[in-house]
Motif scaffolding. Structure first.
Motif, PDB file in Angstrom:
ATOM      1  N   ILE A 143     -81.906  50.492 -24.764  1.00 33.95           N
ATOM      2  CA  ILE A 143     -83.032  51.155 -25.434  1.00 33.95           C
ATOM      3  C   ILE A 143     -83.133  52.607 -24.973  1.00 33.95           C
ATOM      4  O   ILE A 143     -83.331  53.508 -25.797  1.00 33.95           O
ATOM      5  CB  ILE A 143     -84.341  50.373 -25.205  1.00 33.95           C
TER       6      ILE A 143
ATOM      7  N   ILE B 252     -87.076  49.591 -33.097  1.00 28.43           N
ATOM      8  CA  ILE B 252     -86.465  48.472 -32.382  1.00 28.43           C
ATOM      9  C   ILE B 252     -86.916  47.158 -33.016  1.00 28.43           C
ATOM     10  O   ILE B 252     -88.108  46.966 -33.273  1.00 28.43           O
ATOM     11  CB  ILE B 252     -86.872  48.498 -30.895  1.00 28.43           C
TER      12      ILE B 252
ATOM     13  N   ASP C 135     -86.785  43.208 -32.116  1.00 28.28           N
ATOM     14  CA  ASP C 135     -86.500  42.225 -31.082  1.00 28.28           C
ATOM     15  C   ASP C 135     -86.001  40.948 -31.752  1.00 28.28           C
ATOM     16  O   ASP C 135     -86.637  40.426 -32.663  1.00 28.28           O
ATOM     17  CB  ASP C 135     -87.768  41.949 -30.269  1.00 28.28           C
TER      18      ASP C 135
END
Length: 176
Positions: free
Chosen positions: A5, A21, A23
């Motif tokens: 990240i 992002i 997940d």
């Protein structure tokens, strides 16, 4: 949180892009890239011939080594101890640790977990005897011991096969 990240945030900062992002479980990343649900997969994804058939890889951005993680008092001293079937190894589903351990140890001696954290919890609880894991993930030994000599795995970013070449974008990482 984490190296991947931080790396992507720095790349996006330099390119004037916003990092988004998603997940997800590790074993879903390549499929998400293939189907266009992710623009780029970045999660320590090691380069394998099988994966090369479905996604394009950047140049490697680090090399991890698959290792055996066991409690310090374990009689297991190397992966060879796992081959005879007396012990059970845990792995994260879909990782090269999973693929390599399955090839060496066999299906009977394996337990698969969605995350490394789940595998570590199972090891702490005595449900498994060892974990095949990237040595890169574990830098402090503490109550654990490692056999880190096995299975070097270069990791790279993945992009759809038909997409533009990602090497020029990723080549900025060594200067970060």
């Amino acid at each position: 949180v984490g190296f991947d990240i931080d790396l992507m945030q720095e790349i996006c900062n330099r390119l004037g892009m916003e990092l988004q992002i998603k997940d997800m479980n590790f074993d879903a990343i390549v499929t998400a890239v293939q189907t266009g649900n992710l623009d780029l997969g970045v999660s320590g994804i090691t380069i394998t011939d099988e994966r090369k058939e479905s996604v394009a890889f950047s140049d490697p951005y680090f090399v991890a080594s698959q290792s055996i993680l066991v409690p310090k008092d374990s009689p297991i001293t190397s992966y060879e101890d796992l081959v005879n079937g007396d012990y059970t190894a845990g792995v994260q589903l879909g990782t090269t640790g999973d693929l390599t351990a399955t090839e060496i140890v066999g299906e009977e001696g394996m337990e698969r977990y969605t995350t490394y954290f789940e595998a570590v919890q199972a090891l702490k609880q005595g449900k498994i005897d060892a974990i095949v894991i990237d040595y890169f993930h574990w830098t402090e030994q503490g109550e654990w011991k490692f056999d880190p000599k096995y299975w070097p795995d270069p990791a790279a970013m993945v992009k759809e096969l038909e997409e533009m070449d990602i090497h020029p974008v990723v080549s900025i990482w060594p200067t970060i």
